[in-house]
Structures are given as C-alpha cells and as structure tokens.
Design an enzyme around this catalytic site. Structure first.
Site, PDB file in Angstrom:
ATOM      1  CG  ASP A  29      -2.320   1.108   0.891  1.00 24.61           C
ATOM      2  OD1 ASP A  29      -1.790   2.299   1.082  1.00 24.61           O
ATOM      3  OD2 ASP A  29      -3.235   0.269   1.010  1.00 24.61           O
ATOM      4  CB  ILE A  30       1.046   4.323  -1.642  1.00 26.04           C
ATOM      5  CG1 ILE A  30      -0.501   4.352  -1.887  1.00 26.04           C
ATOM      6  CG2 ILE A  30       1.315   3.346  -3.339  1.00 26.04           C
ATOM      7  CD1 ILE A  30      -1.074   5.906  -3.376  1.00 26.04           C
ATOM      8  CG  ASN A  85     -11.378   0.084   3.768  1.00 28.82           C
ATOM      9  OD1 ASN A  85     -11.186  -0.841   4.376  1.00 28.82           O
ATOM     10  ND2 ASN A  85     -10.469   0.068   3.884  1.00 28.82           N
ATOM     11  N   GLY A  99     -15.017   3.626   3.522  1.00 29.25           N
ATOM     12  CA  GLY A  99     -13.542   3.867   3.750  1.00 29.25           C
ATOM     13  C   GLY A  99     -13.230   3.796   2.411  1.00 29.25           C
ATOM     14  CD  GLN A 100     -14.921   0.125  -2.832  1.00 30.99           C
ATOM     15  OE1 GLN A 100     -15.347   0.019  -2.328  1.00 30.99           O
ATOM     16  NE2 GLN A 100     -14.334  -0.736  -4.120  1.00 30.99           N
ATOM     17  CG  HIS A 113      -8.671  -3.143  -2.843  1.00 30.95           C
ATOM     18  ND1 HIS A 113      -9.476  -2.249  -3.567  1.00 30.95           N
ATOM     19  CD2 HIS A 113      -7.804  -2.593  -1.663  1.00 30.95           C
ATOM     20  CE1 HIS A 113      -9.546  -1.149  -2.705  1.00 30.95           C
ATOM     21  NE2 HIS A 113      -8.748  -1.077  -1.877  1.00 30.95           N
ATOM     22  CG  LEU A 114      -8.582  -8.865   0.868  1.00 33.41           C
ATOM     23  CD1 LEU A 114     -10.071  -9.304  -0.942  1.00 33.41           C
ATOM     24  CD2 LEU A 114      -8.401 -10.971   0.814  1.00 33.41           C
ATOM     25  CG  HIS A 115      -5.994  -2.874   2.736  1.00 31.08           C
ATOM     26  ND1 HIS A 115      -5.747  -1.923   3.004  1.00 31.08           N
ATOM     27  CD2 HIS A 115      -7.697  -2.215   2.364  1.00 31.08           C
ATOM     28  CE1 HIS A 115      -6.556  -0.251   2.199  1.00 31.08           C
ATOM     29  NE2 HIS A 115      -7.435  -1.219   1.462  1.00 31.08           N
TER      30      HIS A 115
END
Length: 114
Positions: free
Chosen positions: A31-32, A87, A93-94, A100-102
C-alpha cells in the site's frame, strides 16, 4: 478491465507497482500509505468495483483472495496475527473502486478499528 481504474492499470502493467505476489487471478503489492509494518493490497485481476458488486459467480475468486492473504501472511512470518480488511463503498473507506483486500500485520491491531 476498466480503462480509468487505477488497479486495472497496475494489473495491466501500465502503472508500476512493486509486486510481491502474482498468480493467474490476483496480484499483491505494498500500500502506498501503509498503516502497519506490513500493509499489502491483494487485488484481483478481474475488475469488480467493490465487495457489494460481487456475485455468486465470484465465490471461487473471493475464496482465492482470502487463501492468498493467508499464504502471504505465512510467508511474511505474521504468525502472531494479522488483519484482512475489505473496505466497501465510500462510507466503508473504499478509495479505489476495484475490489481489494488489505493485509495488515507486524504490530498489535486495536479494536474497534474505525
């Protein structure tokens, strides 16, 4: 693929990402804006706008994404625990409209998360 989707462009290689995982169905990259020592995104190659848009036909892919998160967590020695977050929608919070999964780990996760 959707032409204006950031993650579709990463999947296609049009935008560079430091891929830490890839198979025929998904990719994983950092993640950035990491929120934990390990914070990776696991992104399906197929464009699905969000978890809310997933259908029964996506069940095998969704299972694969979760199994991939577990495999990556094992490979990263996150044996003390980790969190997998999806999210969904603006209030959820998307920020990128591609499912996608965090995968977050490497520190104690507090509760409640939000």
């Amino acid at each position: 693929m959707t032409t204006d989707c950031l993650f579709c462009k990463i999947v296609e290689g049009k935008i560079p990402a430091s891929r830490v995982y890839e198979d025929e169905l998904c990719i994983g990259f950092p993640d950035i804006n990491p929120q934990a020592p390990t914070h990776l995104l696991i992104v399906p190659k197929q464009h699905i706008a969000s978890q809310a848009k997933a259908a029964a036909e996506h069940t095998p892919l969704l299972g694969h994404l979760l199994a991939t998160a577990a495999s990556i967590a094992r490979s990263r020695n996150l044996d003390k625990g980790y969190r997998v977050v999806v999210n969904t929608g603006e209030d959820g919070g998307q920020t990128v409209n591609h499912l996608h999964l965090h995968l977050l780990g490497g520190r104690h996760m507090n509760w409640p998360p939000g």
